[in-house]
Design a protein around this motif. Structure first.
Motif, PDB file in Angstrom:
ATOM      1  N   LEU A 537     -16.069 -26.764 -19.433  1.00 53.78           N
ATOM      2  CA  LEU A 537     -15.926 -25.628 -20.346  1.00 53.78           C
ATOM      3  C   LEU A 537     -14.606 -24.889 -20.176  1.00 53.78           C
ATOM      4  O   LEU A 537     -14.066 -24.340 -21.142  1.00 53.78           O
ATOM      5  CB  LEU A 537     -17.069 -24.627 -20.135  1.00 53.78           C
ATOM      6  CG  LEU A 537     -18.464 -25.033 -20.599  1.00 53.78           C
ATOM      7  CD1 LEU A 537     -19.415 -23.863 -20.453  1.00 53.78           C
ATOM      8  CD2 LEU A 537     -18.449 -25.520 -22.033  1.00 53.78           C
ATOM      9  N   HIS A 538     -14.117 -24.813 -18.941  1.00 52.46           N
ATOM     10  CA  HIS A 538     -12.967 -23.955 -18.653  1.00 52.46           C
ATOM     11  C   HIS A 538     -11.893 -24.776 -17.945  1.00 52.46           C
ATOM     12  O   HIS A 538     -12.136 -25.354 -16.886  1.00 52.46           O
ATOM     13  CB  HIS A 538     -13.402 -22.779 -17.772  1.00 52.46           C
ATOM     14  CG  HIS A 538     -14.615 -22.066 -18.289  1.00 52.46           C
ATOM     15  ND1 HIS A 538     -14.567 -21.203 -19.352  1.00 52.46           N
ATOM     16  CD2 HIS A 538     -15.919 -22.121 -17.893  1.00 52.46           C
ATOM     17  CE1 HIS A 538     -15.786 -20.726 -19.588  1.00 52.46           C
ATOM     18  NE2 HIS A 538     -16.617 -21.270 -18.723  1.00 52.46           N
ATOM     19  N   LEU A 539     -10.688 -24.795 -18.530  1.00 54.41           N
ATOM     20  CA  LEU A 539      -9.601 -25.625 -18.014  1.00 54.41           C
ATOM     21  C   LEU A 539      -8.393 -24.772 -17.673  1.00 54.41           C
ATOM     22  O   LEU A 539      -7.996 -23.898 -18.448  1.00 54.41           O
ATOM     23  CB  LEU A 539      -9.200 -26.661 -19.062  1.00 54.41           C
ATOM     24  CG  LEU A 539     -10.173 -27.833 -19.242  1.00 54.41           C
ATOM     25  CD1 LEU A 539      -9.950 -28.500 -20.587  1.00 54.41           C
ATOM     26  CD2 LEU A 539     -10.003 -28.839 -18.121  1.00 54.41           C
ATOM     27  N   SER A 540      -7.811 -25.053 -16.512  1.00 52.30           N
ATOM     28  CA  SER A 540      -6.640 -24.320 -16.048  1.00 52.30           C
ATOM     29  C   SER A 540      -5.536 -25.317 -15.722  1.00 52.30           C
ATOM     30  O   SER A 540      -5.725 -26.222 -14.896  1.00 52.30           O
ATOM     31  CB  SER A 540      -7.017 -23.506 -14.802  1.00 52.30           C
ATOM     32  OG  SER A 540      -5.907 -22.833 -14.289  1.00 52.30           O
ATOM     33  N   PHE A 541      -4.388 -25.170 -16.366  1.00 49.42           N
ATOM     34  CA  PHE A 541      -3.264 -26.088 -16.186  1.00 49.42           C
ATOM     35  C   PHE A 541      -2.216 -25.414 -15.301  1.00 49.42           C
ATOM     36  O   PHE A 541      -1.676 -24.370 -15.663  1.00 49.42           O
ATOM     37  CB  PHE A 541      -2.685 -26.474 -17.547  1.00 49.42           C
ATOM     38  CG  PHE A 541      -3.645 -27.233 -18.409  1.00 49.42           C
ATOM     39  CD1 PHE A 541      -3.674 -28.616 -18.393  1.00 49.42           C
ATOM     40  CD2 PHE A 541      -4.554 -26.565 -19.213  1.00 49.42           C
ATOM     41  CE1 PHE A 541      -4.579 -29.333 -19.170  1.00 49.42           C
ATOM     42  CE2 PHE A 541      -5.460 -27.259 -19.999  1.00 49.42           C
ATOM     43  CZ  PHE A 541      -5.482 -28.649 -19.985  1.00 49.42           C
ATOM     44  N   VAL A 542      -1.952 -26.012 -14.148  1.00 50.76           N
ATOM     45  CA  VAL A 542      -1.129 -25.344 -13.136  1.00 50.76           C
ATOM     46  C   VAL A 542       0.237 -25.990 -12.946  1.00 50.76           C
ATOM     47  O   VAL A 542       0.976 -25.619 -12.041  1.00 50.76           O
ATOM     48  CB  VAL A 542      -1.882 -25.288 -11.783  1.00 50.76           C
ATOM     49  CG1 VAL A 542      -3.109 -24.413 -11.907  1.00 50.76           C
ATOM     50  CG2 VAL A 542      -2.257 -26.680 -11.289  1.00 50.76           C
ATOM     51  N   GLU A 543       0.586 -26.971 -13.799  1.00 48.52           N
ATOM     52  CA  GLU A 543       1.899 -27.602 -13.716  1.00 48.52           C
ATOM     53  C   GLU A 543       2.452 -27.835 -15.108  1.00 48.52           C
ATOM     54  O   GLU A 543       1.698 -28.031 -16.066  1.00 48.52           O
ATOM     55  CB  GLU A 543       1.815 -28.950 -12.976  1.00 48.52           C
ATOM     56  CG  GLU A 543       1.577 -28.840 -11.483  1.00 48.52           C
ATOM     57  CD  GLU A 543       1.557 -30.215 -10.826  1.00 48.52           C
ATOM     58  OE1 GLU A 543       2.228 -31.124 -11.348  1.00 48.52           O
ATOM     59  OE2 GLU A 543       0.869 -30.376  -9.808  1.00 48.52           O
ATOM     60  N   ASN A 544       3.769 -27.841 -15.220  1.00 49.74           N
ATOM     61  CA  ASN A 544       4.425 -28.213 -16.472  1.00 49.74           C
ATOM     62  C   ASN A 544       4.507 -29.733 -16.593  1.00 49.74           C
ATOM     63  O   ASN A 544       4.406 -30.454 -15.600  1.00 49.74           O
ATOM     64  CB  ASN A 544       5.838 -27.628 -16.536  1.00 49.74           C
ATOM     65  CG  ASN A 544       5.833 -26.173 -16.955  1.00 49.74           C
ATOM     66  OD1 ASN A 544       5.072 -25.781 -17.826  1.00 49.74           O
ATOM     67  ND2 ASN A 544       6.690 -25.376 -16.337  1.00 49.74           N
ATOM     68  N   GLY A 545       4.707 -30.187 -17.822  1.00 44.84           N
ATOM     69  CA  GLY A 545       4.977 -31.602 -18.049  1.00 44.84           C
ATOM     70  C   GLY A 545       3.779 -32.507 -17.946  1.00 44.84           C
ATOM     71  O   GLY A 545       3.926 -33.725 -17.818  1.00 44.84           O
ATOM     72  N   LEU A 546       2.555 -31.961 -18.002  1.00 44.12           N
ATOM     73  CA  LEU A 546       1.366 -32.806 -17.960  1.00 44.12           C
ATOM     74  C   LEU A 546       1.224 -33.550 -19.286  1.00 44.12           C
ATOM     75  O   LEU A 546       1.575 -33.041 -20.352  1.00 44.12           O
ATOM     76  CB  LEU A 546       0.122 -31.968 -17.680  1.00 44.12           C
ATOM     77  CG  LEU A 546       0.126 -31.209 -16.350  1.00 44.12           C
ATOM     78  CD1 LEU A 546      -1.104 -30.327 -16.233  1.00 44.12           C
ATOM     79  CD2 LEU A 546       0.172 -32.178 -15.178  1.00 44.12           C
TER      80      LEU A 546
END
Length: 861
Positions: A537-546
């Motif tokens: 349900l909940h997504l957190s993106f912690v890096e660029n360029g994924l």
């Protein structure tokens, strides 16, 4: 843990269906009868969910059954949300719609007849799916349990024996507790009293019981207290059980001629006989009583026990160990609790070596010791975590085994009942269900993240986890109450209470626990992520360029997407691949993004409660369709330095509570902003072309106003006519202070509770007019300030004073004691003040040592 929130979701759905407001809304859109039928099916399943959650661990088929129910519940939440969306849309058309809007609505999919048919069909389909799955409940032998009583799985009862030579790094703590034990007992007025209560507080596994054992077994303590008692407190703090435990506790007393005739007979006695025996045993005895591992917050029971033991001799003491700050506050009588800190890295390594090697064996394995240092870093000074990892490597001397453990997360390691994760999870299990879900969402932020409570409130509110219990409380109020509850359970640390918001951190091991309980519901995504769990349900993106591949159908139900790391943000490709496909999004944080625009289709995200574009320096305009997001509660455009204009018809955002703006406009759409009848928080930041604000505009619901970096601002009326509800004022870096002058009309003076001044030369005299109401004052980045004004000490209601980054400020006035309401004093990154007022050792420390809570630090760490 994937299905651990199902009962909580069922409770939330049931409460929503039963609420008067929702029943009225469902009648308005014509689906009332359909929802009542769904409510009946939901009740049938909900009755066995608690039993199913407790039994799922050892039954794969049951886990799959719960997973199916969870997916149905998610769909039910989404469709029920459609009713809210439709109700709000009707309100906007009624209040602001033109004839063209009304005609267009009739011929669209929002036509009331079309909507009623479509939603009714969807609700019937959900009910059919739920009934089909519910029919299987009997094959699992599930029992009906109506009340959530999780949290009863506790650790074993403790004992008092300890081998002192095996305890590492607690000598200073022991001496501090010893000092409290040996000093006379004084009441709040300096007079003597019979009994002092000394709380030891900290998260699970930190060594509270071990510290209590060290003190309890000390020779000086034994000589000073002829009667010693160690009681491991039962879950419910039952007074009858506690009396029996206390009577049975002192072995020396039990062997004397005055001892009870037989311990086994005590349970047969009435409470009157028991309390008589207890009082006889304690009367005129100077005793030490340790109440280990107290969880119950019922003050009535504590006072009842306290009255019974008050017959002891002068100087009797009670030590209480607990994870709860609120219990410590309730039971403690000393000036402040002993908050147990983490072990130093050196002490942690010493303890680790003791558990990982036989005595003296470590000298043969220098390479393992090197890896061991890295393993110990994971433990962050918590002794039980050190022991857990060290003992798992005992007699293992292969480098690969040590490296494998170093590279694994703690929640992936096998854990025995008395290891660190089960110890921490006890505190989690003891939480009410609504708090468990809120805590789990903290896993969306990386370790060492500096939290701001307003952002956490936005996330929790968007997820539907903040139930408004009364009209007088906002979502932020409820979120702050939840944070105080987590704080009381020692889940938060380094908390700075700034009045209208908090800064705080969470311990790395507490973060590990959050990740563990939230897996398959929340996920941090980085370059190391193998795959994203289905139906997360909940997504957190912690890096660029994924990579931004087309998203799987199983992820299209995602409700939160965020980029919590500074300078990590969404690209245009990400926006197209993810946001456009996740139509049930409720929280969208595109901070630091590089997209140049938002698509017109943003209006299709009608469930959206919060969107942030802060610090996007490329975006110039927003689509007008963003004003169709009637559910939107938070809109952040601060730091959008190239935003040329705000979208028209902001007034249609009828749910908006928080608005933050950076724009090149010279005039804000004040008439639109004034019609936002739920707006509580407004930030106007770095709007260089603005010369005036709200001179002829009234904001009746605004509680917090921040105006910063508006270099050409010449006027801002600060009075109750323009801002009747304003409580908090944040004023950083003012170039022109004229508009802060004292109001001539004393009846129009704001009743401010919190003021934050940043980057000024001196404190404005106008501050004095808030002397009777001001409770929190923050003075930060006053780089030239050398002396605080004498009139500052006339702020009679001030409870919290924070002074940070004032390098030339050398001292506090000697009459700081005149601030009789002051409970919190924070001094951070003020070199001269730190040197003079450093706790225990600074030459001026005695001047402020009476203040209940002090934070004196030379850095932000």
């Amino acid at each position: 843990m994937a299905e651990s929130f199902i009962f909580s979701i069922a409770e939330s759905l049931a409460a929503k269906l039963a609420s008067r407001a929702y029943q009225e809304a469902s009648r308005l859109v014509g689906v009332y009868d359909d929802l009542q039928e769904l409510k009946s099916s939901l009740s049938y399943v909900k009755a066995v969910l608690l039993d199913a959650e407790q039994k799922q661990e050892h039954n794969h088929e049951l886990r799959e059954w719960l997973k199916q129910i969870k997916l149905i519940f998610y769909d039910a939440e989404n469709f029920l949300d459609e009713v809210d969306c439709e109700t709000l849309s009707k309100q906007v058309v009624r209040d602001y719609g033109t004839p063209k809007d009304k005609v267009g609505r009739f011929f669209s999919s929002s036509n009331p007849l079309v909507f009623r048919y479509k939603l009714g069909h969807q609700i019937k389909e959900i009910k059919k799916r739920l009934d089909r799955v519910a029919a299987d409940r009997n094959k699992f032998g599930l029992q009906v349990i109506d009340v959530d009583r999780r949290g009863v799985h506790r650790r074993e009862m403790t004992y008092s024996h300890v081998v002192e030579s095996k305890v590492v790094g607690r000598e200073h703590d022991k001496e501090m507790i010893m000092k409290l034990l040996m000093e006379p007992s004084l009441d709040d007025n300096g007079g003597s009293k019979h009994i002092s209560v000394i709380p030891i507080v900290g998260i699970g596994g930190l060594g509270k019981t071990t510290l209590a054992r060290l003190v309890y077994s000390n020779k000086r303590v034994t000589e000073s207290f002829p009667l010693k008692m160690w009681v491991s407190v039962p879950d419910d703090f039952n007074v009858r059980s506690l009396i029996i435990k206390i009577i049975n506790s002192p072995s020396d007393f039990a062997s004397s001629t005055d001892a009870p005739a037989g311990q086994q007979n005590l349970r047969d006695l009435e409470i009157e006989q028991l309390q008589h025996r207890l009082r006889n045993m304690l009367e005129d005895q100077k005793f030490l009583l340790v109440l280990d591992d107290v969880w119950n917050e019922d003050r009535v029971k504590w006072v009842e026990l306290q009255d019974l033991i008050s017959v002891g001799a002068q100087g009797s003491k009670v030590i209480v160990t607990t994870r709860s700050q609120s219990i410590a506050s309730m039971m403690g009588t000393v000036a402040c609790s002993h908050n147990l800190e983490s072990l130093s890295p050196e002490d942690s390594l010493r303890l680790f070596v003791r558990w990982a090697f036989k005595e003296g064996e470590e000298e043969k394995y220098p390479e393992l010791i090197r890896i061991g240092r890295e393993i110990v870093e994971k433990c962050k000074g918590v002794p039980l975590a050190v022991r857990t990892l060290g003992s798992s490597l005992f007699s293992k001397h292969e480098t690969q085994e040590w490296e494998a453990l170093r590279d694994k997360e703690i929640w992936d390691l096998p854990q025995k009942e008395d290891d660190i994760l089960p110890a921490l999870k006890l505190s989690y299990d003891e939480m009410p269900s609504h708090l468990r879900q809120c805590f789990a969402l903290l896993s969306l932020y990386p370790k060492n993240h500096a939290f701001i409570s307003l952002d956490v409130a936005s996330l929790w509110g968007a997820a539907g986890l903040l139930s408004l219990q009364s009209q007088d409380k906002s979502m932020v109020d409820i979120a702050h109450q939840y944070l105080r509850d987590l704080m009381a359970r020692s889940f938060l640390h380094d908390v700075f209470d700034c009045g209208s918001f908090y800064f705080f951190l969470i311990h790395d091991l507490v973060h590990d626990l959050a990740v563990y309980v939230a897996k398959d519901v929340c996920q941090l995504v980085s370059s190391n992520t193998q795959d994203i769990s289905e139906n997360v349900l909940h997504l957190s993106f912690v890096e660029n360029g994924l990579r931004c591949n087309s998203i799987k159908p199983s992820l299209q139900g995602a409700r939160s997407i965020l980029f919590p790391v500074n300078e990590v943000g969404a690209s245009e490709a990400f926006l197209n691949a993810w946001v456009s496909n996740c139509k049930y999004l409720r929280y969208l944080d595109l901070s630091d993004s590089t997209c140049e625009t938002l698509p017109q289709s943003i209006s299709k995200l009608k469930h959206l409660r919060s969107i942030s574009l802060c610090n996007n320096t490329r975006i110039k305009r927003l689509p007008s369709s963003i004003c169709k997001l009637q559910n939107l509660q938070v809109l952040r455009l601060d730091g959008c330095s190239n935003l040329e204009t705000l979208p028209k018809k902001l007034r249609k955002l009828i749910s908006l509570q928080r608005l933050e703006i950076t724009t090149k406009q010279s005039i804000l759409p004040e008439s639109d902003i004034a019609k936002l009848n739920r707006l509580e928080y407004l930030c106007v930041q770095d709007c260089d072309n603005l010369e005036s604000l709200f001179v002829e505009t009234r904001l009746p619901t605004l509680r917090t106003l921040q105006v910063s970096g508006c270099a050409n601002l010449k006027s801002l009326p600060l009075d109750t006519h323009h801002f009747p509800q304003l409580e908090t004022l944040v004023i950083p870096g003012i170039a022109n202070e004229d508009w802060l002058d004292r109001s001539e009309d004393t009846n129009a003076v704001l009743r401010l509770k919190s003021i934050y001044f940043y980057g000024m030369v001196t404190l404005p005299h106008s501050l004095q007019q808030y002397a009777s109401t001001l409770q929190t004052l923050v003075i930060a980045c006053f780089y030239e300030l050398e002396v605080l004004p004498e009139w500052l000490w006339n702020l009679s209601s001030l409870k919290s004073l924070y002074i940070s980054e004032c390098p030339k400020l050398k001292s506090l006035p000697s009459d700081i004691h005149r601030l009789t309401s002051l409970q919190v004093l924070g001094i951070i990154k003020c070199r001269e003040l730190y040197r003079k007022y450093e706790p225990q050792v600074g030459e001026c420390w005695p001047m402020i040592s009476h203040i209940k809570h002090t934070y004196i630090r030379d850095t932000w760490e």
